[in-house]
Motif scaffolding. Structure first.
Motif, PDB file in Angstrom:
ATOM      1  N   LEU A 179       0.836  -1.201   0.000  1.00 13.11           N
ATOM      2  CA  LEU A 179       0.000   0.000   0.000  1.00 13.11           C
ATOM      3  C   LEU A 179       0.871   1.251   0.000  1.00 13.11           C
ATOM      4  N   GLY A 180       1.970   1.198   0.734  1.00  9.55           N
ATOM      5  CA  GLY A 180       2.892   2.330   0.753  1.00  9.55           C
ATOM      6  C   GLY A 180       3.476   2.604  -0.616  1.00  9.55           C
ATOM      7  N   ARG A 181       3.771   1.528  -1.344  1.00  4.70           N
ATOM      8  CA  ARG A 181       4.311   1.700  -2.701  1.00  4.70           C
ATOM      9  C   ARG A 181       3.283   2.374  -3.610  1.00  4.70           C
ATOM     10  N   LYS A 182       2.022   1.943  -3.506  1.00  2.75           N
ATOM     11  CA  LYS A 182       0.974   2.507  -4.358  1.00  2.75           C
ATOM     12  C   LYS A 182       0.655   3.959  -3.993  1.00  2.75           C
ATOM     13  N   GLN A 183       0.707   4.263  -2.689  1.00  2.00           N
ATOM     14  CA  GLN A 183       0.336   5.598  -2.226  1.00  2.00           C
ATOM     15  C   GLN A 183       1.536   6.541  -2.119  1.00  2.00           C
ATOM     16  N   HIS A 184       2.719   6.025  -2.443  1.00  2.00           N
ATOM     17  CA  HIS A 184       3.951   6.818  -2.353  1.00  2.00           C
ATOM     18  C   HIS A 184       4.199   7.288  -0.915  1.00  2.00           C
ATOM     19  N   TRP A 185       4.000   6.361   0.026  1.00  2.00           N
ATOM     20  CA  TRP A 185       4.254   6.640   1.427  1.00  2.00           C
ATOM     21  C   TRP A 185       5.707   6.295   1.784  1.00  2.00           C
ATOM     22  N   GLU A 186       6.196   6.900   2.843  1.00  2.00           N
ATOM     23  CA  GLU A 186       7.374   6.393   3.538  1.00  2.00           C
ATOM     24  C   GLU A 186       6.850   5.455   4.618  1.00  2.00           C
ATOM     25  N   VAL A 187       7.156   4.180   4.513  1.00  3.40           N
ATOM     26  CA  VAL A 187       6.618   3.192   5.440  1.00  3.40           C
ATOM     27  C   VAL A 187       7.711   2.744   6.404  1.00  3.40           C
ATOM     28  N   PHE A 188       7.371   2.711   7.685  1.00  2.00           N
ATOM     29  CA  PHE A 188       8.321   2.327   8.731  1.00  2.00           C
ATOM     30  C   PHE A 188       7.782   1.102   9.467  1.00  2.00           C
ATOM     31  N   ILE A 189       8.528   0.009   9.371  1.00  3.21           N
ATOM     32  CA  ILE A 189       8.142  -1.256   9.991  1.00  3.21           C
ATOM     33  C   ILE A 189       9.245  -1.655  10.972  1.00  3.21           C
ATOM     34  N   PRO A 190       8.919  -1.884  12.230  1.00  3.45           N
ATOM     35  CA  PRO A 190       9.960  -2.164  13.227  1.00  3.45           C
ATOM     36  C   PRO A 190      10.577  -3.547  13.041  1.00  3.45           C
ATOM     37  N   PRO A 191      11.823  -3.734  13.499  1.00  2.00           N
ATOM     38  CA  PRO A 191      12.423  -5.076  13.510  1.00  2.00           C
ATOM     39  C   PRO A 191      11.561  -6.014  14.358  1.00  2.00           C
ATOM     40  N   PHE A 192      11.592  -7.283  14.039  1.00  2.00           N
ATOM     41  CA  PHE A 192      10.764  -8.251  14.765  1.00  2.00           C
ATOM     42  C   PHE A 192      11.039  -8.214  16.272  1.00  2.00           C
ATOM     43  N   SER A 193      12.276  -7.950  16.655  1.00  2.00           N
ATOM     44  CA  SER A 193      12.628  -7.966  18.074  1.00  2.00           C
ATOM     45  C   SER A 193      11.958  -6.847  18.865  1.00  2.00           C
ATOM     46  N   PHE A 194      11.470  -5.813  18.167  1.00  4.73           N
ATOM     47  CA  PHE A 194      10.826  -4.700  18.846  1.00  4.73           C
ATOM     48  C   PHE A 194       9.319  -4.637  18.604  1.00  4.73           C
ATOM     49  N   THR A 195       8.748  -5.718  18.082  1.00  2.22           N
ATOM     50  CA  THR A 195       7.302  -5.733  17.841  1.00  2.22           C
ATOM     51  C   THR A 195       6.536  -6.178  19.082  1.00  2.22           C
ATOM     52  N   THR A 196       7.017  -7.216  19.737  1.00  7.41           N
ATOM     53  CA  THR A 196       6.337  -7.707  20.938  1.00  7.41           C
ATOM     54  C   THR A 196       6.738  -6.861  22.144  1.00  7.41           C
TER      55      THR A 196
END
Length: 363
Positions: A313-330
């Motif tokens: 969705l970020g690619r289609k909407q031209h967003w800057e998308v920030f996804i945390p490393p797995f170790s910082f999700t829980t």
């Protein structure tokens, strides 16, 4: 203590649910992050609050000691103790709160209380010794999704009453679930399928092998940016019930033996529906507010379907998308340390008589 001459070293404690975690952060750099998980809840299919608080009491000394040793920091070097004050399970929170208060009092250093939800968002600002992290600039929208929360949060610059810019950003909930959370929907539907607890990772694993379009589960139609997942759970349950009735069977395992890829297709269809619901409202909020920096946080941000959906969705909407490393999700203390560090810089300390809170709130 003259913090302009000495390093600012924060010990953080997280105990909001069933993970006991401690972290050490020095001058904004994470030195250690240690977590002890509780396996005792697996046989009950969910977290048992009383057992959780007892396990925290057993684990907290060892976890804190390990975090300090891995960071090569003595307790006398600490500038402050940060802790999760809420929301969460009160019994669990009381263990972490009491430990933090006792340690801070014994060392004569400030106490910093951290909102667990703010901590999840602040995971995007964690800086490790290795470096290379890319942090979102303000303002941005954060989709905060976990077992207990599903929210869209506007994160923007903050200032004190006298107009001074603050380090901890202002966070405003603009949309949230009116009933169940996305993570709760995953866990409860997984339990119906007979999958182990926690169910979220199992849903994700089986979804990769299933047909996401096989079961068209119900989606809510709510105004604004709020979410609802109770209807989806009902739709999931009724679909499975009707299949059992049609086949004349009384167990999911028996149905699974007769119907190929049953569990995989249920998981894939459920995951697709949840992700669609989450991203539809997030897209609307981003368009309405004109914000193109979008982040995701919380335990459900580890879900591969959501991570892939955010990226696409970020690619289609031209967003800057920030996804945390797995170790910082829980749930982890590193995110509490980061929020605590910012509050320390702002001089925002906690009185010793403050008590933990269970109810969800962002500030």
């Amino acid at each position: 203590m003259d913090n302009t001459e000495q390093k600012i070293t924060i010990l953080a404690i997280e105990s909001s649910c069933d993970d006991t975690s401690a972290a050490v952060l020095q001058d904004g750099v994470l030195l250690s992050n240690v977590t002890a998980s509780q396996k005792v809840h697996e046989e009950f299919g969910g977290v048992v609050p009383e057992l959780a608080s007892r396990a925290h009491q057993q684990n907290i000394w060892a976890v804190v000691d390990t975090a300090l040793r891995r960071a090569s920091v003595d307790k006398t070097e600490l500038s402050a103790v940060a802790f999760t004050r809420g929301p969460g399970l009160l019994g669990s929170l009381l263990v972490g709160t009491s430990f933090a208060k006792g340690l801070a009092l014994s060392l004569g250093i400030p106490l910093v209380d951290v909102n667990h939800l703010q901590g999840h968002i602040m995971a995007h600002f964690i800086q490790t010794a290795e470096g290379g992290e890319v942090h979102p600039e303000l303002p941005f929208l954060c989709l905060l999704v976990s077992g207990g929360n599903s929210q869209i949060v506007l994160v923007e610059e903050n200032s004190s009453e006298d107009g001074k810019k603050m380090h901890l950003p202002k966070m405003t909930i603009i949309g949230q679930t009116i009933d169940d959370a996305a993570g709760e929907a995953f866990d409860k539907c997984a339990k119906v399928l007979g999958l182990p607890y926690p169910g979220g990772p199992w849903i994700d694993k089986l979804a990769k092998m299933g047909d996401a379009n096989r079961f068209p589960f119900a989606k809510p139609h709510l105004p604004g940016y709020d979410y609802s997942f109770s209807g989806l759970k009902t739709s999931f349950l009724y679909t499975l019930r009707d299949m059992l009735k049609a086949e004349g069977l009384d167990s999911v395992d028996a149905l699974s033996e007769r119907v190929p890829h049953l569990k995989e297709d249920f998981c894939a269809s459920l995951q697709k529906t949840v992700v669609d619901i989450l991203l539809q409202k997030l897209k609307r909020a981003a368009l309405d507010l004109g914000i193109r920096r979008i982040a995701v946080a919380g335990g459900v941000s580890a879900n591969s379907g959501l991570r892939d959906g955010m990226t696409e969705l970020g690619r289609k909407q031209h967003w800057e998308v920030f996804i945390p490393p797995f170790s910082f999700t829980t749930d982890n203390a590193a995110m509490i340390a980061e929020a605590g560090y910012f509050k320390f810089l702002d001089g925002d300390f906690c009185a010793i008589d403050e008590v933990p809170f269970a109810k969800t709130r962002i500030n």
